[in-house]
Design a protein around this motif. Structure first.
Motif: not given
Length: 470
Positions: A375, A378-384
């Motif tokens: 994660e 990840s390009s997704n802020f929430m995932q990071r």
């Protein structure tokens, strides 16, 4: 090697590590279980087994090599392999249950559920199915015109958080939530556990070493690690589990193990000193964070400090803490800032844990167990954000799991070496439950204190709480 997977079929492992492509069991034997295929012992099944054995023979040396490269061969040899014998014995022993009490518990739940159902229908003014979210939504938000309605594709949302917001002001909603809680207790525990009692009067759970990403042991069919304790009706289920005649239960658990591991791994001088002086750690934190003398800390301040202490271990955000303590996000952010001023070593440790995990792609426990964290890229802020919280917590929670495994192996061996009849029944996160013969109580107590405390050498003592009961 890959703790993120939920299952490890031979065909998957064979293709992943040796490029061998085996047929899937389900494809070859559509309607059969492994047991029934084995009983029939067809030529096709013997050939299928031969391919699996050959695949394992090819894969084993490759995995062993990879384990050495990742410096986890010692972890595998000294911790996971010996532990499988301990877990096997625990599964075989099982835990004794009183079926009559379980039935009485189920009957009492049924009576309460029926009474609540009548009460809700009376308050609604018409018959409807409480278990239908669609019908329930229509009653609450169309007929009774309650506020806070949330539309979904299939009607109104009756999810727990929607109802929990309404429950304090609307008795019908409080009753519906209680109805749901009791119905879950009945299906999961009263009925579910009843179906799992073996001929020997015991429930034999399955323990898993390979399900959780952090290395914790999990329990299924049934899960005996989450027997409820918060609701009064939930607590009553515990009376159903009993030791056999001539025995008592002994429960030993690590006190604040994750905070102690945090003190050791962060080498924060303040936190280590607080533990060495055997101070009340939450009170000490409250005193420092809220700038009040130790003796003047209020129960509320201690409770808030406790939430911060444990929240920090899980990488809690100011938003998360504000929700937990029902305070503003700004206040929560000030608490966290003050906490890190008090324990600067912890801030440094957590920041390093995240940056190292980003660099390597995984976090590592004190004993070398790796936890991959995909994660983080990840390009997704929430995932990071989730990945960063995992990077802070996994080394601590994983180390706690490792220490518990070492403790289990030590306690198991000591019970055997000293010729005792008492046996480990369950492991629940930071605690062990033992069925102890009455003439072995003191001996087993000594073993638990010694072997659990000596499972790891930290810069702060590991503290063990031991209790006995029926």
């Amino acid at each position: 090697m890959n703790p993120l997977k939920n299952y490890y079929e031979v065909c998957d492992v064979a293709s992943e590590y040796a490029g061998l492509h085996l047929p899937l069991f389900k494809q070859e034997f559509a309607k059969k279980t492994r047991e029934s295929a084995y009983e029939d012992a067809t030529e096709l099944y013997c050939s299928f087994l031969g391919k699996e054995v050959h695949a394992l023979f090819c894969v084993a040396p490759l995995l062993e090599e990879k384990l050495k490269l990742c410096e986890m061969d010692k972890l595998y040899r000294d911790m996971e392999q010996p532990l499988s014998y301990v877990l096997y014995e625990m599964e075989k022993t099982g835990i004794l249950v009183k079926p009559n009490e379980l039935k009485a518990y189920g009957d009492a739940l049924s009576d309460k559920i029926i009474a609540l159902e009548k009460k809700v229908i009376q308050a609604a003014g018409e018959e409807f199915n409480l278990n239908s979210p669609k019908q329930l939504g229509e009653i609450l938000f169309e007929k009774l015109k309650l506020p806070g309605a949330k539309k979904t594709k299939s009607g109104y949302s009756t999810a727990a958080e929607v109802l929990e917001n309404l429950a304090p002001d609307y008795p019908i909603v409080a009753d519906i939530l209680e109805y749901r809680g009791l119905a879950k207790l009945k299906s999961t525990y009263a009925d579910g556990l009843g179906a799992q009692i073996s001929d020997d009067g015991r429930i034999h759970t399955n323990f898993h070493q390979t399900i959780t990403a952090t290395g914790r042991i999990s329990s299924t069919e049934p899960n005996l690690q989450n027997i409820p304790v918060r609701m009064e009706m939930g607590r009553k289920i515990r009376k159903v589990f009993v030791p056999k005649a001539g025995c008592i239960f002994m429960d030993a658990d690590y006190s604040q193990i994750e905070l102690r591991i945090l003190a050791h791994m962060s080498a924060d001088a303040q936190l280590i000193e607080a533990y060495r002086e055997e101070e009340d750690i939450h009170k000490m934190t409250a005193s420092k964070v809220f700038h009040v003398p130790f003796d003047e800390v209020t129960p509320l301040q201690r409770r808030n400090a406790k939430a911060v202490n444990f929240g920090i271990v899980y990488g809690i955000s100011s938003f998360g803490l504000s929700q937990d303590l029902s305070i503003s996000k700004k206040e929560a952010a000030a608490y966290i800032k003050e906490y890190f001023n008090t324990y600067p070593g912890i801030k440094e440790f957590l920041d390093n844990a995240v940056s190292e995990a980003k660099e390597k792609g995984y976090s590592v426990t004190m004993f070398g167990r790796r936890r991959p964290i995909p994660e983080l890229t990840s390009s997704n802020f929430m995932q990071r954000g989730f990945g960063e919280r995992v990077a802070m917590n996994a080394p601590i929670q994983g180390t706690a799991a490792d220490i518990m495994k070492i403790a289990m192996i030590r306690v198991y061996r000591s019970l055997l070496d000293e010729g005792l009849k008492s046996r480990i029944l369950l492991q629940v996160h930071d605690e062990l439950l033992i069925e102890v013969y009455e003439d072995e109580v003191e001996k087993v107590r000594e073993i638990l204190y010694r072997d659990m405390r000596d499972a790891a050498k930290l810069s702060v003592e590991l503290e063990i709480d031991v209790h006995t009961g029926q």
